[in-house]
Design an enzyme around this catalytic site. Structure first.
Site, mmCIF file in Angstrom:
data_model
loop_
_atom_site.group_PDB
_atom_site.id
_atom_site.type_symbol
_atom_site.label_atom_id
_atom_site.label_comp_id
_atom_site.label_asym_id
_atom_site.label_seq_id
_atom_site.Cartn_x
_atom_site.Cartn_y
_atom_site.Cartn_z
ATOM 1 N N TYR A 93 13.575 -2.798 -3.240
ATOM 2 C CA TYR A 93 12.574 -2.507 -2.203
ATOM 3 C C TYR A 93 12.838 -3.385 -0.971
ATOM 4 C CZ TYR A 93 8.088 -2.273 0.243
ATOM 5 O OH TYR A 93 7.109 -2.115 1.209
ATOM 6 N N ALA A 149 15.636 -4.650 -0.080
ATOM 7 C CA ALA A 149 16.859 -4.166 0.580
ATOM 8 C C ALA A 149 16.549 -2.982 1.491
ATOM 9 C CB ALA A 149 17.907 -3.780 -0.462
ATOM 10 N N LYS A 206 13.746 -2.408 2.976
ATOM 11 C CA LYS A 206 12.953 -2.860 4.123
ATOM 12 C C LYS A 206 13.762 -3.784 5.044
ATOM 13 C CE LYS A 206 9.221 -0.485 3.246
ATOM 14 N NZ LYS A 206 8.734 0.560 4.178
HETATM 15 N N1 LIG Z 1 0.262 -1.965 1.309
HETATM 16 C C1 LIG Z 1 1.077 -2.974 1.399
HETATM 17 O O1 LIG Z 1 0.792 -4.062 0.888
HETATM 18 C C2 LIG Z 1 2.352 -2.832 2.165
HETATM 19 C C3 LIG Z 1 3.029 -4.006 2.526
HETATM 20 C C4 LIG Z 1 4.215 -3.914 3.238
HETATM 21 C C5 LIG Z 1 4.691 -2.672 3.594
HETATM 22 N N2 LIG Z 1 4.025 -1.533 3.228
HETATM 23 C C6 LIG Z 1 4.602 -0.260 3.657
HETATM 24 O O2 LIG Z 1 3.600 0.507 4.291
HETATM 25 C C7 LIG Z 1 3.931 1.890 4.211
HETATM 26 C C8 LIG Z 1 2.696 2.669 3.768
HETATM 27 O O3 LIG Z 1 2.341 2.274 2.464
HETATM 28 P P1 LIG Z 1 0.825 2.106 1.988
HETATM 29 O O4 LIG Z 1 0.610 0.675 1.743
HETATM 30 O O5 LIG Z 1 -0.081 2.846 2.879
HETATM 31 O O6 LIG Z 1 0.924 2.786 0.541
HETATM 32 P P2 LIG Z 1 0.282 4.136 -0.054
HETATM 33 O O7 LIG Z 1 -1.201 4.051 0.025
HETATM 34 O O8 LIG Z 1 0.922 4.302 -1.380
HETATM 35 O O9 LIG Z 1 0.759 5.267 0.940
HETATM 36 C C9 LIG Z 1 2.132 5.530 1.070
HETATM 37 C C10 LIG Z 1 2.393 6.845 1.771
HETATM 38 O O10 LIG Z 1 3.809 7.052 1.735
HETATM 39 C C11 LIG Z 1 4.130 8.305 1.176
HETATM 40 N N3 LIG Z 1 4.988 8.190 -0.007
HETATM 41 C C12 LIG Z 1 4.796 7.448 -1.108
HETATM 42 N N4 LIG Z 1 5.779 7.670 -2.001
HETATM 43 C C13 LIG Z 1 6.597 8.596 -1.427
HETATM 44 C C14 LIG Z 1 7.760 9.262 -1.852
HETATM 45 N N5 LIG Z 1 8.298 9.027 -3.064
HETATM 46 N N6 LIG Z 1 8.322 10.163 -1.023
HETATM 47 C C15 LIG Z 1 7.789 10.395 0.188
HETATM 48 N N7 LIG Z 1 6.668 9.813 0.637
HETATM 49 C C16 LIG Z 1 6.081 8.934 -0.160
HETATM 50 C C17 LIG Z 1 2.834 8.966 0.726
HETATM 51 O O11 LIG Z 1 2.743 10.136 1.489
HETATM 52 P P3 LIG Z 1 2.224 11.541 0.935
HETATM 53 O O12 LIG Z 1 1.758 11.343 -0.492
HETATM 54 O O13 LIG Z 1 1.122 11.854 1.859
HETATM 55 O O14 LIG Z 1 3.393 12.436 1.051
HETATM 56 C C18 LIG Z 1 1.729 7.997 1.059
HETATM 57 O O15 LIG Z 1 0.732 8.566 1.861
HETATM 58 C C19 LIG Z 1 5.103 1.990 3.234
HETATM 59 O O16 LIG Z 1 6.300 2.162 3.964
HETATM 60 C C20 LIG Z 1 5.090 0.645 2.533
HETATM 61 O O17 LIG Z 1 6.368 0.272 2.076
HETATM 62 C C21 LIG Z 1 2.877 -1.599 2.513
#
Ligand SMILES: NC(=O)c1ccc[n+]([C@@H]2O[C@H](COP(=O)([O-])OP(=O)(O)OC[C@H]3O[C@@H](n4cnc5c(N)ncnc54)[C@H](OP(=O)(O)O)[C@@H]3O)[C@@H](O)[C@H]2O)c1
Length: 280
Positions: A151, A153, A155
């Site tokens: 993960y 890597a 990011k």
């Molecule tokens: N929450 C944290 O702590 C955190 C920290 C650092 C970075 N991030 C980053 O923030 C971004 C959003 O994440 P979030 O925290 O909002 O998590 P989340 O609530 O799980 O939402 C992630 C979104 O990404 C899409 N997604 C998930 N798995 C996928 C897959 N296998 N293929 C295509 N789309 C997929 C989904 O879209 P659909 O289901 O609508 O298609 C979902 O709406 C991500 O890039 C994550 O790496 C999150």
């Protein structure tokens, strides 16, 4: 009066994406939002609002991305702000994760982002303006987490390509921000988002402990509020001089400093030897 801006957000049925959709619509922006499942997006976003275009999109398919972006441009007459948000976490050691599991994570987190960049840039370049948020992670800057290597890597890749991308598109009036959140209370650590190895190896105790800590302890207790993250991103999108790096959350802020300080200290400690490499 300034024209309403149009945002395109990927992965919008939950988490950061959904928080952005809701706030933007409430503030009167146009929003094209994508999801793998349009019904889930529509039910999560609530009653359809004017200015909302839900799109079913598979960000790993170049054809699906192009079709969705073309629809958004045709519907709203252009796109002003792009948010490469869709992504998921993968917890497992490098030895445990299969080639397919690793490539799957890169396919979404990195190649999905590139598909969106290739489909939207012709429009932003033509209009001579635009804004792109690439959501990486504090794990794309600080990688000292057992079980998060792949993960991280993906990011780190997003972080790296975003720095070059920002320099490439500056001449076209396009601004680019790498967003590096710490822990935010979204679905990120819940089943349905996070993936784990199909073939775990018992010997990786630290990795299993980290997996359990994240799935059972941290999940639901993350300090970051995604609604506040959305507010910050909207404010940054309106700023004249946005940062290239936006570390979101006190935890991300602290870890970024920890990494910068450690690298600086090592640079100095090893300077004498490490710089003794030129032809003389
Ligand atoms: N929450 C944290 O702590 C955190 C920290 C650092 C970075 N991030 C980053 O923030 C971004 C959003 O994440 P979030 O925290 O909002 O998590 P989340 O609530 O799980 O939402 C992630 C979104 O990404 C899409 N997604 C998930 N798995 C996928 C897959 N296998 N293929 C295509 N789309 C997929 C989904 O879209 P659909 O289901 O609508 O298609 C979902 O709406 C991500 O890039 C994550 O790496 C999150």
């Amino acid at each position: 009066m300034k024209q309403k801006k149009t945002w395109l957000i990927t992965g919008a049925s939950k988490g950061f994406g959904l928080a952005l959709v809701k706030q933007l619509l409430q503030k009167g922006y146009n929003v094209a939002a994508t999801s793998r499942t349009i019904a889930q997006l529509e039910s999560a976003a609530g009653p359809s609002a004017p200015g909302f275009l839900p799109l079913e999109m598979d960000i790993t398919s170049e054809a699906s991305v192009k079709e969705g972006v073309d629809k958004a441009v045709a519907h709203f007459g252009g796109i002003d702000v792009v948010v490469n948000n869709a992504g998921y976490g993968l917890i497992g050691s490098l030895e445990e994760l299969s080639d397919a599991e690793v490539r799957g994570n890169f396919e979404v987190n990195v190649f999905g982002t590139l598909n969106i960049i290739r489909a939207t840039m012709p429009h932003l370049r033509k209009q001579g303006s635009g804004f792109v948020f690439n959501i990486s992670s504090i794990g794309g800057f600080y990688g000292d987490f057992p079980g998060w290597g792949i993960y991280c890597a993906t990011k780190f890749a997003v972080h790296g390509l975003t720095e070059s991308f920002a320099a490439e598109v500056k001449p076209f009036g396009v601004k680019v921000v790498d967003v590096a959140p710490g822990y935010f209370r979204t679905n990120f650590l819940s089943s349905g988002s996070i993936l784990t190895p199909a073939a775990p190896i018992d010997a990786y105790k630290e990795v299993r402990d980290s997996q359990a800590a994240h799935q059972d302890g941290i999940n639901g207790n993350q300090p970051g509020d995604p609604d506040k993250a959305a507010e910050v991103m909207i404010a940054v999108s309106e700023s004249e001089n946005p940062p290239l790096h936006l570390f979101l959350g006190e935890d991300a802020y602290g870890l970024a400093h920890k990494k910068i300080d450690a690298v600086k200290a090592q640079l100095e400690e090893w300077r004498h030897l490490a710089t003794a490499t030129s032809f003389s």
